[in-house]
Structures are given as structure tokens and as C-alpha cells.
Design a protein around this motif. Structure first.
Motif, PDB file in Angstrom:
ATOM      1  N   GLU A  23      -0.910 -10.351  -9.352  1.00 24.88           N
ATOM      2  CA  GLU A  23      -2.227 -10.599  -8.754  1.00 24.88           C
ATOM      3  C   GLU A  23      -3.282  -9.683  -9.367  1.00 24.88           C
ATOM      4  O   GLU A  23      -2.971  -8.638  -9.915  1.00 24.88           O
ATOM      5  N   LYS A  24      -4.537 -10.112  -9.219  1.00 29.40           N
ATOM      6  CA  LYS A  24      -5.684  -9.273  -9.546  1.00 29.40           C
ATOM      7  C   LYS A  24      -6.556  -9.173  -8.303  1.00 29.40           C
ATOM      8  O   LYS A  24      -6.797 -10.172  -7.628  1.00 29.40           O
ATOM      9  N   TYR A  25      -7.005  -7.960  -7.999  1.00 31.91           N
ATOM     10  CA  TYR A  25      -7.775  -7.744  -6.783  1.00 31.91           C
ATOM     11  C   TYR A  25      -9.075  -6.998  -7.079  1.00 31.91           C
ATOM     12  O   TYR A  25      -9.130  -6.167  -7.988  1.00 31.91           O
ATOM     13  N   GLU A  26     -10.088  -7.288  -6.266  1.00 29.77           N
ATOM     14  CA  GLU A  26     -11.334  -6.522  -6.262  1.00 29.77           C
ATOM     15  C   GLU A  26     -11.275  -5.564  -5.084  1.00 29.77           C
ATOM     16  O   GLU A  26     -10.967  -5.971  -3.959  1.00 29.77           O
ATOM     17  N   LEU A  27     -11.554  -4.293  -5.342  1.00 26.24           N
ATOM     18  CA  LEU A  27     -11.563  -3.284  -4.289  1.00 26.24           C
ATOM     19  C   LEU A  27     -12.927  -2.616  -4.281  1.00 26.24           C
ATOM     20  O   LEU A  27     -13.187  -1.669  -5.032  1.00 26.24           O
ATOM     21  N   ASP A  28     -13.823  -3.142  -3.465  1.00 27.29           N
ATOM     22  CA  ASP A  28     -15.189  -2.620  -3.419  1.00 27.29           C
ATOM     23  C   ASP A  28     -15.716  -2.742  -1.997  1.00 27.29           C
ATOM     24  O   ASP A  28     -14.951  -2.981  -1.056  1.00 27.29           O
ATOM     25  N   ASP A  29     -17.029  -2.585  -1.839  1.00 26.74           N
ATOM     26  CA  ASP A  29     -17.579  -2.573  -0.482  1.00 26.74           C
ATOM     27  C   ASP A  29     -17.589  -3.942   0.179  1.00 26.74           C
ATOM     28  O   ASP A  29     -17.957  -4.059   1.348  1.00 26.74           O
ATOM     29  N   VAL A  48     -13.042  -0.300   2.650  1.00 22.29           N
ATOM     30  CA  VAL A  48     -14.124   0.596   3.055  1.00 22.29           C
ATOM     31  C   VAL A  48     -13.680   1.487   4.209  1.00 22.29           C
ATOM     32  O   VAL A  48     -13.950   2.692   4.228  1.00 22.29           O
ATOM     33  N   THR A  49     -12.968   0.917   5.158  1.00 22.15           N
ATOM     34  CA  THR A  49     -12.585   1.657   6.355  1.00 22.15           C
ATOM     35  C   THR A  49     -11.417   2.602   6.119  1.00 22.15           C
ATOM     36  O   THR A  49     -11.371   3.697   6.700  1.00 22.15           O
ATOM     37  N   ASN A  50     -10.469   2.213   5.262  1.00 23.43           N
ATOM     38  CA  ASN A  50      -9.198   2.940   5.183  1.00 23.43           C
ATOM     39  C   ASN A  50      -8.908   3.624   3.850  1.00 23.43           C
ATOM     40  O   ASN A  50      -7.875   4.286   3.718  1.00 23.43           O
ATOM     41  N   SER A  51      -9.780   3.494   2.867  1.00 25.21           N
ATOM     42  CA  SER A  51      -9.413   3.971   1.522  1.00 25.21           C
ATOM     43  C   SER A  51      -9.273   5.485   1.439  1.00 25.21           C
ATOM     44  O   SER A  51      -8.652   5.997   0.512  1.00 25.21           O
ATOM     45  N   TRP A  52      -9.861   6.221   2.386  1.00 23.41           N
ATOM     46  CA  TRP A  52      -9.714   7.683   2.350  1.00 23.41           C
ATOM     47  C   TRP A  52      -8.644   8.176   3.322  1.00 23.41           C
ATOM     48  O   TRP A  52      -8.436   9.387   3.457  1.00 23.41           O
ATOM     49  N   SER A  53      -7.969   7.270   3.985  1.00 19.99           N
ATOM     50  CA  SER A  53      -6.922   7.669   4.931  1.00 19.99           C
ATOM     51  C   SER A  53      -5.641   8.037   4.194  1.00 19.99           C
ATOM     52  O   SER A  53      -5.382   7.520   3.097  1.00 19.99           O
ATOM     53  N   PRO A  54      -4.830   8.920   4.776  1.00 21.62           N
ATOM     54  CA  PRO A  54      -3.507   9.192   4.184  1.00 21.62           C
ATOM     55  C   PRO A  54      -2.715   7.894   4.104  1.00 21.62           C
ATOM     56  O   PRO A  54      -2.816   7.039   4.987  1.00 21.62           O
ATOM     57  N   PHE A  55      -1.912   7.764   3.081  1.00 21.37           N
ATOM     58  CA  PHE A  55      -1.227   6.499   2.841  1.00 21.37           C
ATOM     59  C   PHE A  55      -0.410   6.005   4.032  1.00 21.37           C
ATOM     60  O   PHE A  55      -0.458   4.813   4.368  1.00 21.37           O
ATOM     61  N   PRO A  56       0.351   6.858   4.735  1.00 22.42           N
ATOM     62  CA  PRO A  56       1.102   6.347   5.888  1.00 22.42           C
ATOM     63  C   PRO A  56       0.206   5.754   6.964  1.00 22.42           C
ATOM     64  O   PRO A  56       0.576   4.771   7.619  1.00 22.42           O
ATOM     65  N   LYS A  57      -0.985   6.341   7.163  1.00 25.95           N
ATOM     66  CA  LYS A  57      -1.922   5.774   8.144  1.00 25.95           C
ATOM     67  C   LYS A  57      -2.381   4.385   7.706  1.00 25.95           C
ATOM     68  O   LYS A  57      -2.592   3.488   8.523  1.00 25.95           O
ATOM     69  N   VAL A  58      -2.547   4.202   6.393  1.00 24.82           N
ATOM     70  CA  VAL A  58      -2.942   2.895   5.868  1.00 24.82           C
ATOM     71  C   VAL A  58      -1.852   1.875   6.145  1.00 24.82           C
ATOM     72  O   VAL A  58      -2.128   0.743   6.568  1.00 24.82           O
ATOM     73  N   ALA A  59      -0.603   2.268   5.941  1.00 21.12           N
ATOM     74  CA  ALA A  59       0.514   1.359   6.218  1.00 21.12           C
ATOM     75  C   ALA A  59       0.541   0.961   7.688  1.00 21.12           C
ATOM     76  O   ALA A  59       0.778  -0.204   8.025  1.00 21.12           O
TER      77      ALA A  59
END
Length: 623
Positions: free
Chosen positions: A287-293, A299-310
Motif C-alpha cells: 500500500e501507499k499512504y498519505e500521512l498529513d493533516d 494528527v491526534t495520535n502521531s506524537w503518542s507512544p506507540f503502545p498508546k497508538v495501538a
């Protein structure tokens, strides 16, 4: 006034696409211009700067039906205008002149991404004059747009200048090459502030690339401000008082070398470092993905620790399933519920609500699938490379100033790529002023045992005496190991898969860069920044009277030699915790992952004859 760099760059690009006609605040909609048939011709550098700002659909909305490369063969479309966006190079102007002479398009609207040197402009004029008479008439406009930078998001930009750290630190580099790079960085920063429409106060440490860039940028501002009117005339009248201007804080990568190589545990730095995020685009095998605003989850989770994202992905999936069940219940789908045949209005309302909710549910499912796939790919790398162990060990060294020798040596001899081990070893070297000689010998032996090229390690050893400012914040770290990797995530609990993985970076950690920027913005006496140079392009050259040292409400922070998402996050946290609120944007010559930066260190080590052997680390492309 907020430093809305991305929005202002977009405004310039949109006006350019509408043939440099001023647009309404809504982007020109309703004027009919977006229906015009036009082509957009770009060179690769300008494709990169446009890519994070406008998607294909956006270009079509602004009347662009074809996007073409200037260096590719192109067919004539003689009834359509062409908008060119290119860097002002001799080869580009030669191609434009040849296109105009051949009559490829009805008219040519030539836009240079930065200021065009007079010799290059004269070259274009001479080529058009030497062509058939109709050639010059086809060139409708030539404009300098001053947008030669990549704006990845509202507060993050890059000059896309690869290997600047190598070029500036190569002992064999010629003075002319250094000067050329410094001028290129200064020109890129001039474009940034020309787009913002404001002249900053410039602060930097004495000596090194930062002072060279500051002096070159100051001179460029002063030369431009002699012309009346100029790009900053309106801004000057709108911001008469000096306290309304931002401060530009210039730093050299050697200021805080360890941040350039360390591993990080937040979602965004992990995706960039491990999966190769470039220009807000991510390419996975399938796959190809866009990761932007435009991606609300990102936007909401990109700065969260990875386990929190999961955990959040799992929560989103559960909520999605619940909403789908509710729709099925309202419509009777699969639930055994029968509609009352006499209540046609009520039945119709249920069906209409269900139909209206389908697009939103479809988008949510796409988002969940997207981030589940990304999390799956990350977990695979974490398991294969023991990345939680590297983050944990580096955090202990950088934040707590301690290291478990057995853990360190185990990582250097165990799982992980060769660059992972090299980054850990360099972090160890930079974390302790005088590491025990016996321990240092064991680290070097472990690297050799893992067949790691020692060039970068030996290079950092040599220059370590010049890098005395490192992250000194204290904190706590939780040690943990990742649980066994699950082959499939669907149908399983993501939080269970990552149950053994904790937030390894302590909250409140502040980088030396962030402390220094905060002190420069406050403008108060401070031993850390009292000797920093100040350049004010609007002040008289002679003397220091009238030079404004703060406080500043806005700052642009620029890292010469390569920046990263860790520094960007730290500056965003500064912005969020300060009262009254401050606004900070962050930029660099290029945005580098730890693996890409360690490659540059290795290259310098090899140039200095250290380590020996070829580097095992593939070079990365600048963004």
C-alpha cells in the motif's frame, strides 16, 4: 500574527496556478478560473515542494489538467497555456526557451521557485530573442515566487538540501564549496521569510556554520531592503514595533549531536525512522499512504507512544463495529427486526439515516485499516530489531545518565541492524563525558564482533571534545521487553499484542535546543545565551544600539546539517506549555532519520581515514 508558513506558501502557489491573478480568500472558487484548461510543468525539486501542499484533486480544482516534468519528452498542446514552476538554472531556462520556440503551448507563465540570478534571466531573454519572432510573444510572464522550500506541515519545513552536514564538516572541503552551501541555505531561509512577509531578528552562537549563515542572511536582507518597494514593505507598515517581529534561532547540528542518532518511541518518529516516511507519504509493500493533516487519526495520535497508538486503533475499531451494529439494528439488517408496514415515514427515516452514515463509516474503516497496517509493519520491525530495548537503553543514558553494561553489550551483540547498534554506541559515547576505558573497549569490541563499520563511531570520538552541550534533563524510564509477535492483528487485541511495551521516553524531557530557544525568546539575561550573536537586518550596521533582544512571541528555529522529528516535537511541547502562548516553527536543511544521519557521520569518518571498510548503511534522500 502567527507564522502560518504552509498556508502562505499555498496562497502563493494557488495565485501562480491562476496565472498570478489575485484570488479570493476561498482559493478562487466562483471566479471561473478553475475551469480553465492549463498545464503545469515542473522540475523534480519543485515537484517535491508542491507534493505536501497540493494533491492531484487540488490541482484539478485550480484548472491543472496535466502535470508534466520539464526534463521529460512532452507533446505539443498549442491551444492551452502552460504554467512553469522550476528552479532558476541554466538548463531549465534553455528548456523553457526551446519549448517556447517550438510553440508547444499557447502561452508560457514562467515561475521561478526563488530569485533568478541576472545571468540566468539574460540567458532566457537572449534565447527567446534568437528564436523565431513569435517565441518571445508566447512568454506571458516571468516571476520570482520565493517558495523554494518544502513545507511538510504548518510548523515544519525543510530546504531539501541533502548531505549539508557532510559538506560543512568535510576537512577537505574547499572554501568556495562551503561558501556556496552557506549562500544556498541563506537563500532558502530568505524564501521562507519572504513567504511569511516578515524580517526576523537573527540569533546564533559564535563561530561555525550558524554564524556564517546568519551573516549571509543578514546581508541578503539588507541588500533587498534597499529597494523601495520590496517584498517586506507591507509587513513593515503592519509591524512597526520591533517586538512584533519573530526571532530566527540558528543552530549547527553539532550543537546537540545525540538527538540526530537516537531512537524514539513516538508514532511519528517511528514511522519516519523505521518505515521511511518521505514528504508525508509512506510506501509499504502492498500500500501507499498519505500521512498529513487530512488524516485525523495521524494528527491526534502521531506524537503518542506507540503502545498508546495501538490501544487507540483497537478502541477505534471497537467503536466502528458498535456503530455498524447500530446501523444494522436501525435498518433491520441481520438483526431479525421487522419494519412496521404502517409506519412508512419512520421506516424511511431509518433507511435515510443509515444511507447517510455509510460514507462516514467507510472513511473510518479505511482509516482504521490504514493505521492497523502501519502498526503491523512497525511491530514486525520492533520484534525483529528489539527497538524497545534500544529506546530504553538510550533513554537511560541520555536522561538518567546511567547505563546497564550488560544490557548495552547484549544489544550490541544481539538483534538489530548494524546502524541500530552504531547509533546506540554513538549515543553511549555522547552520553558520558569520560566513560570508563574498560567499558569503552568492550563497546568497541562488541561492534567489531557484529561486523559494524566503525567509521562513524571513531569520527564522533574525534570530535567529541567540540560537542559539550547535550540533553541534561532528568527523568524516569520503564524497562520492558516486547511480547511475542502475533502474525495477524485482525481478530486479536492490539493492546494484548503490545502489552509488554511501555512508554520508554519520560514525560517532560527537554532538549538543550528547546531550553536555548526558550531563553532566546524570553530575552532575559541568561548565561547560556548571553554571548549569542544578534543580527538585526533593519538596524544600522554600525554599533549595537537599538537592537532588540526580546521577549519574542514567535520564533523560527533552524538546524543547519539536518533536523529530525524529535526536536520538532520538543519545540511543539514548548509552544504548548508557555504562558502567554508562544508560536514556534522548525526547519532544517533536511529532515533526517537516525539511520540517515549515522550514514553521514560514517561518510565523514571514512573521509578522515577512520574505521575502514565501506559503510553498511544506505544513504537516504533529503526531504
Amino acid at each position: 500574527m502567527a507564522l502560518s508558513l504552509r498556508r502562505k506558501q499555498l496562497d502563493v502557489i494557488v495565485r501562480m496556478l491562476h496565472l498570478n491573478q489575485q484570488q479570493l480568500p476561498n482559493g478562487g472558487e466562483g471566479q471561473g478560473e478553475e475551469e480553465a484548461y492549463k498545464l503545469l510543468v515542473m522540475d523534480p525539486a519543485c515537484v517535491s515542494l508542491l507534493s505536501p501542499v497540493l494533491k492531484v484533486g487540488d490541482l484539478r480544482r485550480h484548472g491543472v489538467t496535466l502535470t508534466l516534468g520539464i526534463d521529460r519528452p512532452r507533446q505539443a498542446v498549442p491551444d492551452a497555456p502552460a504554467v512553469y514552476l522550476v528552479r532558476p538554472t541554466p538548463s531549465n531556462v534553455d528548456r523553457i526557451a526551446a519549448d517556447a520556440a517550438a510553440g508547444l503551448y499557447a502561452s508560457f507563465h514562467v515561475n521561478f521557485s526563488t530569485s533568478v540570478p541576472r545571468p540566468v534571466l539574460e540567458r532566457l531573454a537572449a534565447a527567446c530573442a534568437a528564436a523565431p519572432p513569435a517565441c518571445a510573444g508566447r512568454v506571458a510572464r516571468v516571476a520570482d515566487q520565493y517558495i523554494d522550500f518544502v513545507c511538510l506541515e504548518e510548523g515544519l519545513f525543510s530546504l531539501a538540501q541533502p548531505r549539508a552536514y557532510v559538506a560543512l564538516n568535510d576537512p577537505a572541503a574547499a572554501d568556495a564549496d562551503i561558501t556556496s552551501l552557506v549562500d544556498a541555505v541563506a537563500l532558502g531561509l530568505f524564501c521562507v521569510f519572504a513567504t511569511l512577509g516578515v524580517v526576523p531578528v537573527i540569533r546564533c552562537a559564535r563561530g561555525g556554520p550558524a554564524e556564517m549563515v546568519a551573516a549571509a542572511l543578514d546581508a541578503r536582507f539588507r541588500d533587498h531592503l534597499l529597494a523601495k518597494p520590496n517584498l517586506f514593505t507591507e509587513a513593515a507598515s503592519a509591524a512597526v514595533a520591533s517586538f512584533q517581529r519573530p526571532v530566527l534561532c540558528l543552530f549547527d547540528r553539532n550543537f546537540e549531536l545525540s538527538v540526530g542518532v537516537q531512537h524514539d518511541w513516538s508514532y511519528r518518529p517511528l514511522v519516519h525512522d523505521v518505515l521511511g516516511l518521505k514528504l508525508n507519504k509512506l510506501k509499504l509493500p502492498a500500500e501507499k499512504y498519505e500521512l498529513d493533516d487530512s488524516d485525523k487519526f495521524w494528527v491526534t495520535n502521531s506524537w503518542s507512544p506507540f503502545p498508546k497508538v495501538a490501544e487507540e486503533i483497537e478502541a477505534q475499531l471497537a467503536k466502528y463495529k458498535q456503530d455498524v451494529d447500530e446501523v444494522n439494528q436501525r435498518t433491520g439488517g441481520g438483526s431479525g427486526v421487522e419494519f412496521d408496514g404502517t409506519d412508512l415515514i419512520g421506516n424511511t427515516r431509518h433507511l435515510m439515516n443509515a444511507v447517510n452514515s455509510l460514507p462516514e463509516l467507510t472513511e473510518r474503516k479505511k482509516m482504521i485499516d490504514k493505521h492497523t497496517n502501519i502498526a503491523t509493519a512497525l511491530l514486525g520491525h520492533i520484534k525483529e530489531r528489539s527497538l524497545d530495548g534500544y529506546c530504553d537503553c538510550e533513554n537511560d543514558m541520555l536522561v538518567n545518565g546511567t547505563v546497564d553494561r550488560n544490557t548495552l553489550l547484549s544489544l550490541l551483540k544481539g538483534k538489530g541492524t548494524k546502524e541500530d547498534k552504531l547509533r546506540l554506541a554513538v549515543t553511549y559515547l555522547l552520553s558520558f563525558e569520560t566513560p570508563p576505558s574498560s567499558e569503552l573497549e568492550q563497546v568497541e569490541a562488541a561492534l567489531r564482533e557484529s561486523e559494524v563499520d566503525m567509521s562513524a563511531f571513531q569520527y564522533v570520538k574525534r570530535i567529541k571534545a567540540l560537542n559539550t552541550q547535550f540533553a541534561a534533563a532528568s527523568g524516569t524510564a520503564t524497562k520492558s521487553n516486547i511480547v511475542d509477535w502475533a502474525e495477524k492483528l485482525y481478530g486479536q487485541s492490539l493492546s494484548a499484542v503490545t502489552a509488554g511495551v511501555k512508554n520508554l521516553l519520560s514525560d517532560g524531557r527537554q532538549l538543550a535546543l528547546t531550553r536555548t530557544v526558550e531563553a532566546l525568546m524570553e530575552g532575559k539575561p541568561n548565561p547560556e545565551v548571553d554571548d549569542y550573536l544578534l543580527f538585526d537586518p533593519r538596524a544600522p550596521r554600525s554599533g549595537t544600539g537599538g537592537q532588540f533582544k526580546g521577549p519574542f512571541r514567535e520564533a523560527a528555529v533552524f538546524m543547519i546539517g539536518g533536523g529530525n522529528y524529535i526536536e520538532y516535537r520538543s519545540l511543539m511541547e514548548l509552544e504548548q506549555r508557555t504562558q502567554p502562548s508562544k508560536h514556534v516553527i522548525y526547519g532544517a536543511t533536511e529532515i533526517l532519520s537516525g539511520a540517515e544521519f549515522i550514514h553521514q557521520l560514517a561518510e565523514l569518518g571514512q573521509k578522515a581515514g577512520l574505521g575502514g571498510g565501506s559503510s553498511n548503511i544506505p544513504p537516504g534522500a533529503a526531504q
